[in-house]
Design a protein around this motif. Sequence first.
Motif, PDB file in Angstrom:
ATOM      1  N   ALA A  25      19.458  11.675  21.596  1.00  0.00           N
ATOM      2  CA  ALA A  25      18.188  12.068  21.234  1.00  0.00           C
ATOM      3  C   ALA A  25      17.750  11.231  19.904  1.00  0.00           C
ATOM      4  CB  ALA A  25      17.978  13.565  21.260  1.00  0.00           C
ATOM      5  N   PRO A  26      16.592  11.177  19.452  1.00  0.00           N
ATOM      6  CA  PRO A  26      16.354  10.909  18.290  1.00  0.00           C
ATOM      7  C   PRO A  26      16.751  11.563  17.149  1.00  0.00           C
ATOM      8  CG  PRO A  26      14.278  10.761  19.785  1.00  0.00           C
ATOM      9  CD  PRO A  26      15.440  11.632  20.476  1.00  0.00           C
ATOM     10  N   GLY A  27      17.352  11.158  15.943  1.00  0.00           N
ATOM     11  CA  GLY A  27      17.911  11.729  14.818  1.00  0.00           C
ATOM     12  C   GLY A  27      19.184  12.742  15.046  1.00  0.00           C
ATOM     13  N   GLU A  28      19.916  12.124  16.132  1.00  0.00           N
ATOM     14  CA  GLU A  28      21.112  12.879  16.337  1.00  0.00           C
ATOM     15  C   GLU A  28      22.131  11.938  16.303  1.00  0.00           C
ATOM     16  OE1 GLU A  28      22.421  15.267  20.548  1.00  0.00           O
ATOM     17  OE2 GLU A  28      21.492  13.503  20.649  1.00  0.00           O
ATOM     18  N   VAL A  29      23.337  12.630  15.977  1.00  0.00           N
ATOM     19  CA  VAL A  29      24.730  11.739  15.719  1.00  0.00           C
ATOM     20  C   VAL A  29      25.328  12.320  16.993  1.00  0.00           C
ATOM     21  CG1 VAL A  29      26.537  11.339  14.282  1.00  0.00           C
ATOM     22  CG2 VAL A  29      24.388  11.550  13.183  1.00  0.00           C
ATOM     23  N   VAL A  30      25.657  11.373  17.789  1.00  0.00           N
ATOM     24  CA  VAL A  30      26.622  11.834  19.051  1.00  0.00           C
ATOM     25  C   VAL A  30      28.036  11.080  18.734  1.00  0.00           C
ATOM     26  CG1 VAL A  30      26.868  11.702  21.228  1.00  0.00           C
ATOM     27  CG2 VAL A  30      24.746  12.170  20.465  1.00  0.00           C
ATOM     28  N   ALA A  31      29.016  12.164  18.803  1.00  0.00           N
ATOM     29  CA  ALA A  31      30.425  11.568  18.767  1.00  0.00           C
ATOM     30  C   ALA A  31      31.089  11.079  20.206  1.00  0.00           C
ATOM     31  CB  ALA A  31      31.178  12.474  18.145  1.00  0.00           C
ATOM     32  N   LEU A  32      31.450   9.823  20.203  1.00  0.00           N
ATOM     33  CA  LEU A  32      32.099   9.458  21.697  1.00  0.00           C
ATOM     34  C   LEU A  32      33.454   9.613  21.367  1.00  0.00           C
ATOM     35  CD1 LEU A  32      31.182   8.415  24.441  1.00  0.00           C
ATOM     36  CD2 LEU A  32      31.326   6.140  23.414  1.00  0.00           C
ATOM     37  N   MET A  33      33.920  10.415  22.221  1.00  0.00           N
ATOM     38  CA  MET A  33      35.469  10.821  21.656  1.00  0.00           C
ATOM     39  C   MET A  33      36.500  10.388  23.243  1.00  0.00           C
ATOM     40  SD  MET A  33      35.670  12.385  18.981  1.00  0.00           S
ATOM     41  CE  MET A  33      36.945  13.345  18.817  1.00  0.00           C
ATOM     42  N   LEU A  68      15.928   9.863   8.976  1.00  0.00           N
ATOM     43  CA  LEU A  68      14.879   9.087   9.467  1.00  0.00           C
ATOM     44  C   LEU A  68      14.498   9.001  10.824  1.00  0.00           C
ATOM     45  CD1 LEU A  68      16.070   5.970   7.053  1.00  0.00           C
ATOM     46  CD2 LEU A  68      14.218   7.459   7.039  1.00  0.00           C
ATOM     47  N   ASP A  69      15.108   9.913  11.562  1.00  0.00           N
ATOM     48  CA  ASP A  69      14.908  10.240  13.065  1.00  0.00           C
ATOM     49  C   ASP A  69      15.697   9.286  13.614  1.00  0.00           C
ATOM     50  OD1 ASP A  69      14.016  12.614  13.903  1.00  0.00           O
ATOM     51  OD2 ASP A  69      11.965  11.641  14.660  1.00  0.00           O
ATOM     52  N   ARG A  70      16.507   8.321  13.021  1.00  0.00           N
ATOM     53  CA  ARG A  70      17.277   7.213  14.006  1.00  0.00           C
ATOM     54  C   ARG A  70      18.456   8.030  14.410  1.00  0.00           C
ATOM     55  NH1 ARG A  70      16.634   2.818   9.557  1.00  0.00           N
ATOM     56  NH2 ARG A  70      14.322   2.495   9.926  1.00  0.00           N
ATOM     57  N   SER A  71      19.021   7.481  15.455  1.00  0.00           N
ATOM     58  CA  SER A  71      20.190   8.003  16.061  1.00  0.00           C
ATOM     59  C   SER A  71      21.635   7.156  15.782  1.00  0.00           C
ATOM     60  CB  SER A  71      20.205   8.137  17.658  1.00  0.00           C
ATOM     61  OG  SER A  71      18.770   8.508  17.849  1.00  0.00           O
ATOM     62  N   VAL A  72      22.551   8.015  15.913  1.00  0.00           N
ATOM     63  CA  VAL A  72      24.063   7.359  15.716  1.00  0.00           C
ATOM     64  C   VAL A  72      24.950   7.651  16.734  1.00  0.00           C
ATOM     65  CG1 VAL A  72      25.907   6.734  14.327  1.00  0.00           C
ATOM     66  CG2 VAL A  72      23.573   7.215  13.085  1.00  0.00           C
ATOM     67  N   ILE A  73      25.509   6.426  17.430  1.00  0.00           N
ATOM     68  CA  ILE A  73      26.658   6.967  18.554  1.00  0.00           C
ATOM     69  C   ILE A  73      28.136   6.740  17.549  1.00  0.00           C
ATOM     70  CG2 ILE A  73      27.960   6.230  20.342  1.00  0.00           C
ATOM     71  CD1 ILE A  73      25.249   5.748  21.637  1.00  0.00           C
ATOM     72  N   SER A  91      31.996  17.182  10.389  1.00  0.00           N
ATOM     73  CA  SER A  91      31.122  17.101   9.171  1.00  0.00           C
ATOM     74  C   SER A  91      30.129  16.245   9.437  1.00  0.00           C
ATOM     75  CB  SER A  91      31.882  16.484   7.967  1.00  0.00           C
ATOM     76  OG  SER A  91      31.924  15.061   8.022  1.00  0.00           O
ATOM     77  N   LEU A  92      29.851  15.407  10.601  1.00  0.00           N
ATOM     78  CA  LEU A  92      28.788  14.471  10.822  1.00  0.00           C
ATOM     79  C   LEU A  92      27.883  14.715  12.155  1.00  0.00           C
ATOM     80  CD1 LEU A  92      27.937  11.930   9.385  1.00  0.00           C
ATOM     81  CD2 LEU A  92      29.200  10.714  11.244  1.00  0.00           C
ATOM     82  N   CYS A  93      28.908  15.051  13.129  1.00  0.00           N
ATOM     83  CA  CYS A  93      28.265  14.792  14.380  1.00  0.00           C
ATOM     84  C   CYS A  93      27.452  16.113  15.033  1.00  0.00           C
ATOM     85  CB  CYS A  93      29.215  14.354  15.422  1.00  0.00           C
ATOM     86  SG  CYS A  93      29.966  12.813  14.943  1.00  0.00           S
ATOM     87  N   ASP A  94      26.582  15.922  15.748  1.00  0.00           N
ATOM     88  CA  ASP A  94      25.892  17.153  16.432  1.00  0.00           C
ATOM     89  C   ASP A  94      26.318  17.605  17.754  1.00  0.00           C
ATOM     90  OD1 ASP A  94      23.931  17.088  14.381  1.00  0.00           O
ATOM     91  OD2 ASP A  94      22.906  15.261  15.337  1.00  0.00           O
ATOM     92  N   ARG A  95      26.739  16.620  18.392  1.00  0.00           N
ATOM     93  CA  ARG A  95      27.434  16.966  19.831  1.00  0.00           C
ATOM     94  C   ARG A  95      28.665  15.696  20.132  1.00  0.00           C
ATOM     95  NH1 ARG A  95      23.971  15.924  24.503  1.00  0.00           N
ATOM     96  NH2 ARG A  95      23.069  14.277  23.187  1.00  0.00           N
ATOM     97  N   ALA A  96      29.419  16.009  20.678  1.00  0.00           N
ATOM     98  CA  ALA A  96      30.453  15.152  21.213  1.00  0.00           C
ATOM     99  C   ALA A  96      30.635  14.827  22.549  1.00  0.00           C
ATOM    100  CB  ALA A  96      32.054  15.563  20.629  1.00  0.00           C
ATOM    101  N   THR A  97      30.485  13.584  23.091  1.00  0.00           N
ATOM    102  CA  THR A  97      30.486  13.258  24.426  1.00  0.00           C
ATOM    103  C   THR A  97      32.109  12.793  24.637  1.00  0.00           C
ATOM    104  OG1 THR A  97      28.485  12.835  24.774  1.00  0.00           O
ATOM    105  CG2 THR A  97      29.740  11.986  26.300  1.00  0.00           C
ATOM    106  N   VAL A  98      32.814  13.419  25.746  1.00  0.00           N
ATOM    107  CA  VAL A  98      34.139  13.203  25.816  1.00  0.00           C
ATOM    108  C   VAL A  98      34.269  12.141  26.943  1.00  0.00           C
ATOM    109  CG1 VAL A  98      36.429  13.847  25.919  1.00  0.00           C
ATOM    110  CG2 VAL A  98      34.922  15.282  24.466  1.00  0.00           C
ATOM    111  N   LEU A  99      35.133  11.136  26.790  1.00  0.00           N
ATOM    112  CA  LEU A  99      35.631  10.307  27.745  1.00  0.00           C
ATOM    113  C   LEU A  99      37.009  10.434  28.166  1.00  0.00           C
ATOM    114  CD1 LEU A  99      34.165   6.644  26.876  1.00  0.00           C
ATOM    115  CD2 LEU A  99      33.497   8.047  28.911  1.00  0.00           C
TER     116      LEU A  99
END
Lengths: 511, 324, 326, 318
Positions: free
Chosen positions: A30-38, A181-186, A197-205
């Motif tokens: 989502a916009p403004g979100e940091v999602v961890a890809l684990m 700035l409402d940008r997203s980061v994976i 310390s950084l991520c809102d959610r973590a998606t796990v593979l």
Amino acid sequence: MATEPLLEASGVVKSFGAVLALRNASLEVAPGEVVALMGANGAGKSTLVKILTGAIRPDAGQIRIKGRDHRVHSPAQARQTGLVPVYQEPSLIPDLDVAANLRLSNTPVEPFLKWVEELGIAGLHLDEPVLRLPLATLRILDLARALASEPDVLLLDEMTAALPTDLVERVLKVVRQQCELDRSVIYISHRFSEISSLCDRATVLRDGETVGTVEVGPGSEERIVEMMLGAPVKSAEEIVRATGSALPVQTQETPRLRVRNLSSGTKLSDVSFEMRAGEVLGVVALEGQGQDELFEVLAGFERPSGGHIEIDGRDVRFHHPADAIAAGHVYVPGDRADALLMQRSVRENIALPFYARPFRWGNINMGKEKSRVGAAIERLQIDTRAQGEVQRLSGGNQQKVTIARWIAAGVRTLLCFDPTRGIDIRTKREIYPLLRELADQGSSVLLYTSELEEVQLACDRAVVIFNGRVVDVIDAHDADEPTLMRAAYGLTAGDANAKAPTGEAAEASPS
Amino acid sequence: MIRFLRSHYWITGLFAILALLLVITKIIQPEYGASGIDSLARAALPFAFAAAAQTVVVIAGGIDLSIASMMAVTSVTAAVMMDGASEEYAIFVVIFVLCLGALMGTINGLLIVLTRVPDIVVTLAMLFVWEGVALMILKAPGGAAAEWLKGLLVGSLSIPGIPDAVTVWFPKSLILLAVCLMAVWIPFRRSRFGLSVYAIGSNSLAAFRTGVSVNRVKVGAYAMAGLFAAMGGLVLTMSTGIGAPIPGPYLLASVAAVVLGGVVLGGGRGGLLGPIVAVFILRLVRTDLTFLAVDPNITTIVEGTIMVVVVMIGGLLAVRGRRS
Amino acid sequence: MTMPAQDDLSIAKRIRRFLRDHPLVPLVVLLIALVVILELMRPGIFNERWIGNTIKFAIPLAMLAACQTLTMLTGGIDLSVGIAATISAFVVATQVAILGTPGAIAVSLIPAILIGIANGIGVGLFRVHPLIMTLGTGLIGTGCLQVYQRTVIATGSSVPDILAWLGTGRTFGAPNSLLVFVPMAALIIYALRRTGFGRLLYALGENEDAARLAGVRSWQVILALYALSGLIAGITGLIYVGLIKAPSLSLAVPLLLPSVAAAVIGGTSIFGGRGTYSGTIVGALILTVLTTMLTVLQMPEGSRRILFGLIILAVTAVYVRITEDS
Amino acid sequence: SDYTIGVSNTVQGNGWREEMVCAMKAQAKASGKVKSLNIAHRNTDAAGQLEDIRNLIEAGVDAIVVNPANPEGINSAIKEATDKGIVVVAVDQAVTEPSAYVLSNNQEEYAYLGAKWLFEEIGGKGSVVYMRGAAGAAADDDRDKGFKRALAEYPDVKVAHEVFTGWQQDQGKQQILDYIATGIPFDGVWTSGIDNVIVDAFVESDVPLVPIVGADNAGFVGQLNSVDGLVGAAVTNPGSVGGAGVTLAIQLLDGDKPDAQTVLVDPQLWENKTEEGKAQLAAAADPSLDPEWPVSIMIPGWTTYSKEDIIACKGPGE
Ligand SMILES: Nc1ncnc2c1ncn2[C@@H]1O[C@H](COP(=O)(O)OP(=O)(O)OP(=O)(O)O)[C@@H](O)[C@H]1O
Ligand SMILES: Nc1ncnc2c1ncn2[C@@H]1O[C@H](COP(=O)(O)OP(=O)(O)OP(=O)(O)O)[C@@H](O)[C@H]1O
Ligand SMILES: [Mg+2]
Ligand SMILES: [Mg+2]
């Protein structure tokens, strides 16, 4: 969900020949979100990033950007739609200078320089050929270039794996600014501290499949690990012997390795330390403080410009890695691609040192080779299902092959340069006890690590190098992260107002 | 200046060798002068274009073994078309032949990209194909060249305001070479395409990830090589006045000049100036050996030795440079 | 990483995988296809005599291609083998009257080995690109051969009987040159698979830094390799002069480009690290049959060359498709 | 007087050309009038020969003897030379530049003579294998004209098979062996000088010999004398024409102009069927020569050196 996802991928499938890298991957940002890809090594994280950014084409799957179906054909096209990656490997063109690289990717120079500054690299010359820049700087330049194009979604693939701690902090700070700035980061990383310390959610593979998404918060770490590995893992404390039971100090014995006043070029000046038999000696340093040169000299890759190396009390000179190997010094480089024959089998890779010397060029005793190699594979528990070609192994197993080789060949001194870089948590936790075990059997291990927490887990003592000199030697008991960190910045414990400011440390890295 | 010399030490060294050779030539043959420079430039022309063609593809990370054959095709095509045709018609012939060269290069490039067979193998196969095409166009040496085209290589330009005593040292053939090469090379170096060629030669994966259309750029590089080869073929027809379907000794010479000129086989590094200077050096060595009336077989040995020794010294310097 | 279950695979995929794991099979199929086409074009050509001739001419090519295969495994190439073979052939033919057959054969191999050693020193110690180094030594060798030739005009030349017997003779219908070739080929295949030297060739070609890290001094391997390549080239020259029975100053030079082509068609990667000698042998046979096909075909020389080039390209393209991953 | 003579040759490593160069050296030495011989001898094309000739002009030679890469391609450099007063003699192959003197083997006649003999020999009808030289070479093209002229005179003779040997022994041998293996019958073989390996191929294959036409190379002449059942003819194509070229150049420098700009050395044919031919072959045979060298190492009236001289292959001052 309240807001429409910025990027949405589902059912992504990708196979490389016989290897099914992704079987059913999905991801939502989502916009403004940091999602961890684990995910563990080889889970398919990098492959997913490459597919999202058009570097490879998926076999199947759907990608929606801002609610619209998208087929991304090339990185250039991905960039236009606002998806900008920093890949796991540096993507600057080595033979061009920085300015030409920017021109090639149509990156505006002003914002790029602003970001470079912000990320803590001072004094960058735009006409410097990329070839001459150290790895950490390259990673930062990659990131600055990505940021300069003001991406909607920034994809960072193990951005911090090769960075020293000070630069990691800067990166984390910049990533946080992006969300504001409402940008997203994976965000891909194997370091839980960064994730929490950084991520809102973590998606796990796991094995190419998305097994779930977890809200990051207190206690989520164990859940993520469980999902990643599919089974509970032993905690660090369980597998590593208590640091208190360190080896009895045997000062009277001749040290296995004694380095006196060693210098090499401009990077390494006047380094002295000792390493005993049966010891794991940590090396702690910020990026570019001379640790690369130290290892290269000790491994026989470079000749020192001054000083002495003594092994078991005898002066030695290495002209070639073969000399070092003959003296029992073996080297495991930080980049496993430097040590492996990617298209050859696990067996050939492990057996390679057996045949290095001309009088061993003749017939191979296949039975004997098989048993020696087999024993080493067994010992390191290398997953050899795909042993035909090493490149089909996951990163962690590749790393084990680089160590297994020397266990098969017999080792007295192991020089390990950041062996856990970019390695998943399970493999890491197999590597520490292995190093300990080797030491307990009488070998010595010199271990450089960029992750300070490892020092207490694996080492007996640690030498801290700053600006090409040994500034401190710390016992493992006392080597907690704050202590190491202070020392690494050149601030010794008793000397709080030491002269070296942080800026100088960062400055030392390019040049 | 010092920085320039250090980063361009190879070119500087080549120029020094060339200057030294010119001095030696003057010592061996005191009459050596403007007409000697004129012959040198005319002799260097086809080699220079072949080297330029090879330079582009080598920088792009490839190699083109079909350059000499493409030169033969363009040479015979030009000679056949100009045979019995009017002088004005030759302009169209020139344009047509240049396009033909670019087309052949494009075909080479497309085949490499589409078949995914390594460059060296595709161009080895195309060496035979283009040679066959040349033979289909002309069975034996023949054809003709327009007089004004032949005249382009002869003598020197007289430019008003500059005394002939000066212009005579810059023969037309040298100017033609410089103009043709710069007309293509300077825009090339300035363009994004030029940058992309260096990029794919340096690291094609990184280039691809930077957004470079690797395949298109590669085809472009081969097309450019074809264009230079066509210039070389035209020059052959202009200097001999006919076309010959058997490829001349330009393939190996082009590879040698490229390596001597400091372009790295494997791609990404080097420029055009080095190979061109190397061509002049190799030609001048032959001239000197002819002046000295050295046994022709020794000449072959000397040429081989020079090639090996210069590159060896270069290798040593490079190793030194890396150490320090 | 996940391996899909076996029964998920369609027949086509299985065939692909089989071909990829056995790259020799498509090559042999291709060879057979070419022979069938030839037989259809000229019924009756597929007879014992033709097979014998084809093998006779394929052997020197396969031997020179061995030099290319070995050097290409390390990422190199040897462009001096054509002239090295020619020198051996010429020296043996001119020295046999003076030194006798054994002496002449021994002496004739020396220049070939020297060229190889020079290549090895240049490539291994001075790090000269193999293409340039071997091109240069090839030129030097050519010049030396011409100079030598001047000194032996009066001696005349003759091909030793044993070489003529090896080159042209047959025993029970099989060419005698097999007596040299089969052991040599077996030795090379064995060396590549089951000796430390073979392992090091692949290692150097794939990742020289990794080999260095493992304690390999690459110059030693390179020097031995190019010297070996020179020796093989020399032996090829001896067999070839026995076959052609005319020691000319450019005898084996026309074999140079085909030797590179044979190795490449046989699946050796020009970038190093990949290839087998058995593939190269089939590649040499394919080229020889192809040459026959084009000789027998009645068409203008121009189109003959075009066809030759296109077939080489098509063969390698098909081969690359079949054997590459995914 | 002391002349400096330049030589330009564009094929290296071929017995015929080596003999030509040796004849030039021997003649220059035997004449006693040549101070030095300046030889540019390499594998190249017409453009390369232009370079060599211009280098020779710059070197200040008095005369240049060239074996031209082709008849027209080097005209501009020849003109430059003759404009400077340098004598230019083209040997082996004619050039179209009128200011040059030409002393060449008559290539068209060479092919015509041999082909005519061959067609007669097979009784004016049947099929022959036509083994040419190098595709695209001027000499090959001239010979093709002669061969076609003879063929036109014998309408019942067919060309069963036409192939280019590239003047390479190994290619010629493989090509004829391949053709023999097809089993298609033929009645004769015409070769462009790759001859002795063809005879070998028949002998090794154990097939009946057919009439073979070749050049006067030492190897083939020896076979005509010794191989049982071989009927054949050698057409002379002397490499020693190079020596003759030097003689002509010296004459011109001395001020003796020949009657015509162009002198064609007409070939002879020696067959091993007639007594006369046998005698000529026996006299010409020279087993000590390299098999690729033409046996006609001298041209009476044009060369003055001895056999030892040409074999020593030493020029003035060597
Ligand atoms: N080009 C390729 N060819 C073959 N197999 C590949 C290729 N790229 C990736 N793989 C395989 O696909 C799987 C997923 O790889 P990927 O690089 O995506 O893993 P990852 O999750 O990024 O691992 P790491 O944490 O080690 O970076 C692995 O098994 C890897 O070996
Ligand atoms: N260096 C490379 N590494 C990996 N894959 C590559 C590389 N170069 C090209 N490819 C693959 O080849 C495909 C085509 O590449 P490229 O973009 O250069 O072709 P194109 O025809 O110019 O494409 P388009 O015009 O659609 O952008 C890409 O999808 C990519 O998967
Ligand atoms: Mg990854
Ligand atoms: Mg594209």
